[in-house]
Design an enzyme around this catalytic site. Sequence first.
Site, PDB file in Angstrom:
ATOM      1  N   GLU B 276      -7.668   2.022   0.038  1.00 33.08           N
ATOM      2  CA  GLU B 276      -6.407   2.852   0.062  1.00 33.08           C
ATOM      3  C   GLU B 276      -5.509   2.716  -1.388  1.00 33.08           C
ATOM      4  OE1 GLU B 276      -4.612   3.706   4.117  1.00 33.08           O
ATOM      5  OE2 GLU B 276      -2.950   2.732   3.155  1.00 33.08           O
ATOM      6  N   CYS B 296      -3.854   4.005   9.093  1.00 39.10           N
ATOM      7  CA  CYS B 296      -4.306   2.904   9.822  1.00 39.10           C
ATOM      8  C   CYS B 296      -3.800   3.204  11.576  1.00 39.10           C
ATOM      9  CB  CYS B 296      -3.565   1.629   9.515  1.00 39.10           C
ATOM     10  SG  CYS B 296      -3.734   1.100   7.989  1.00 39.10           S
ATOM     11  N   SER B 316      -4.262   9.351   4.148  1.00 41.35           N
ATOM     12  CA  SER B 316      -5.562   8.695   3.370  1.00 41.35           C
ATOM     13  C   SER B 316      -6.695   8.829   4.249  1.00 41.35           C
ATOM     14  CB  SER B 316      -5.074   7.272   3.474  1.00 41.35           C
ATOM     15  OG  SER B 316      -6.433   6.359   3.204  1.00 41.35           O
ATOM     16  N   CYS B 501       2.902  -2.507  14.784  1.00 39.07           N
ATOM     17  CA  CYS B 501       1.966  -2.988  15.972  1.00 39.07           C
ATOM     18  C   CYS B 501       2.311  -4.247  16.757  1.00 39.07           C
ATOM     19  CB  CYS B 501       0.630  -3.311  15.163  1.00 39.07           C
ATOM     20  SG  CYS B 501       0.178  -2.183  14.122  1.00 39.07           S
TER      21      CYS B 501
END
Lengths: 164, 578
Positions: B276, B296, B316, B501
């Site tokens: 990335e 992600c 991305s 997360c």
Amino acid sequence: MENVKKCCANQQTSKTLLKAKEELRDIKGKEGALIPALHKIQSVYGYLPEEALMLVSEELDIPITQIYGVASFYSFFSLEPKGQHIISVCLGTACYVKGAQNILERLSSELGIEEGSTTEDGKFTLQATRCIGACGLAPVIMIDEKVYGKLSSHDIPKILREYK
Amino acid sequence: MVKLTIDGMEVEVPKDTTILEAARTIGKHIPTLCHLKGVNNSGSCRVCVVESGPKLVASCSIVAENGMNIKTNTAKVREARKTVVKLILSDHKRECTTCIRGDNCELQSLSNELNIREVEYDGERLQLGTDDLSPSVSRDPEKCILCGRCINTCAKVQQVNAIGFIERGFDTTVAPPYGKSLDDVFCTNCGQCITACPVGALYEKENIKDVWKAINNPETYVVVQTAPAIRAALGEEFGMPVGTSVTGKMVAALRRLGFDKVFDTDFSADLTIMEEGTELINRLTSGENLPLMTSCCPGWIKYIEHFYPDMLDNLSTCKSPHEMEGALVKSYFAEKMDIKPEKIVTVSIMPCTAKKYEGNREELSNNGLQDIDYVLTTRELAGMIKEAGLDFKNLQDEEFDNPFGESTGAAVIFGVTGGVAEAALRTVFEILSGKELDNVDYTVVRGLEGIKEAAIELPNGITINSIIVHGLGNAKKAMELIKSGEKEYHFIEVMACPGGCVTGGGQPIVSSDYIMGNDIRLQRATAIYSEDEAKLLRKSHKNPYITKIYEEFLEQPNSEISHKYLHTHYIKRHKFWK
């Protein structure tokens, strides 16, 4: 042939959709616009179809989940197509004691449908309703805007013939 | 300040403090159920009622006023609370012994706390069946208590509005429009509704059985990997304090469960930075498809596919780290170990329910094999450890297996908002300057502000304008900011869950009572940052196994072979439906 039919149906839909869009123009951006918008949509389509709820969501920038929540909450709004004529049987207290249940049953058997549904030919929707304020005429039914009072179940076939 | 009396004690609190909050300042515990700090304040369940003069009021939503005389513990209050809870229980599917929330149900705790031993209201119960069509989130409306915590999480925090109240009165349920399945609408699968639910009405689609089956099959080679955020929260399931890092114990437990290899998703987080970071440098050079948006987070990906399909080219093309690792396990690793790829089963332990949906995406496969076969949440892993009877707290620390076991500090911070941006900056800066960074801590991208903007000057004179966002509600604001064109942006990091997360929809569920006094986002983030600081290597490009995999297999970042295994594409989706 099938294609032609489909094409016409689409055209009709888009015309209705355009009309609905037009109806929404004035209330767009106003606070508390959702319920008036649903009223307008129901007046255009006769009920609240999915495509119209999506339109309201886009035009008023209100999530469809909230719109569906409101539409399914209020009994005035219908998410199913309604018949050409709406038969409302009053089940208020006065009508009830005067035998409204028999009237409803007779209508149900004459039309061959359950309460809350629409005949296959799209002619009649049969629904029960709360007191309509005509207790002096009990038992009463309404077909569209017209009131029929002091009924007995024998009157039903004759009344229905007026609309066939 | 406002002065009032609570149970005979004088209390002084700032204006706009609720009675509930005021009571907590003097150690009075008022039970709650529908209340969820910062999210749901409707006062609808009435469990938190207190006496205020002649009236019973909901303490969670009524603001303290001068001269109030509040009683939190009278016979009237206790009876009212009991009646309320009994009425809720009368329409609740009480299969508590087999319920997924059997050991952390707020309704069950409340019922115990109030010494409810029987429910005399024996009425009709709503029977609707479960919705388990989504690979991520299942719903059981028969357990739902209509508190609205999930609805407000989805509407206010995430601003996705996938679920709401539908119908009326006794027929009311919480569901997507038209009572559709979550699988058939624009739900992003983030699972924040699950962590908001006080009971077992919302839960992940379990894959525990599938994974046991794979482990028990002698023909298959089962490889597991764990995301950065798991180690910062798994311990909570075993009674350890929030924010305890348990990396070594987690690895030991996974080995004892019978996985053939225990890998770290952190390795491929480092790899993501290489891919990335290179993509970012290339886009900055060409000026195309800027800003680059991180990829992600599968909740964010599905969100943008539904709501901003015209921006897909900005994402991305990198697969999310665990998908990259799955692809490499079934190619590079399989070849190295001389194992047929079709015999390998890849399992990911993720803090996330959206990863389950991602695992099923057709485009995330190679040669007809899914990169990842099963995704388990942190909670499901804890369930397996408990089922296996492991004494988790007393396990000796163990190390991950190589070649996907080594990682840098840059990788571990992927688990917290700002982490991907910080990791990328550490690498991009050094690649462009050819010099070592003195200080690798980009504190400007850290913290819990909803939208963080940072302008970072690179050694070649270019300034990268970046936005770091957590929570989809903030992502929506950021997207509008970008679309307005007022300012040129180059890099956008989005994590769908508030906090990143560490507080994902698959993480251990913390009670609303604990949340009232603690910010678990900060507590778990602290565990992540201390892991980063403890690492010798803190920049992705310094990971020796990364260098090795490029030498042996991938050639260089964004090479043709990298694209085959590590990159993907996205799909335009309907704004309202599937």
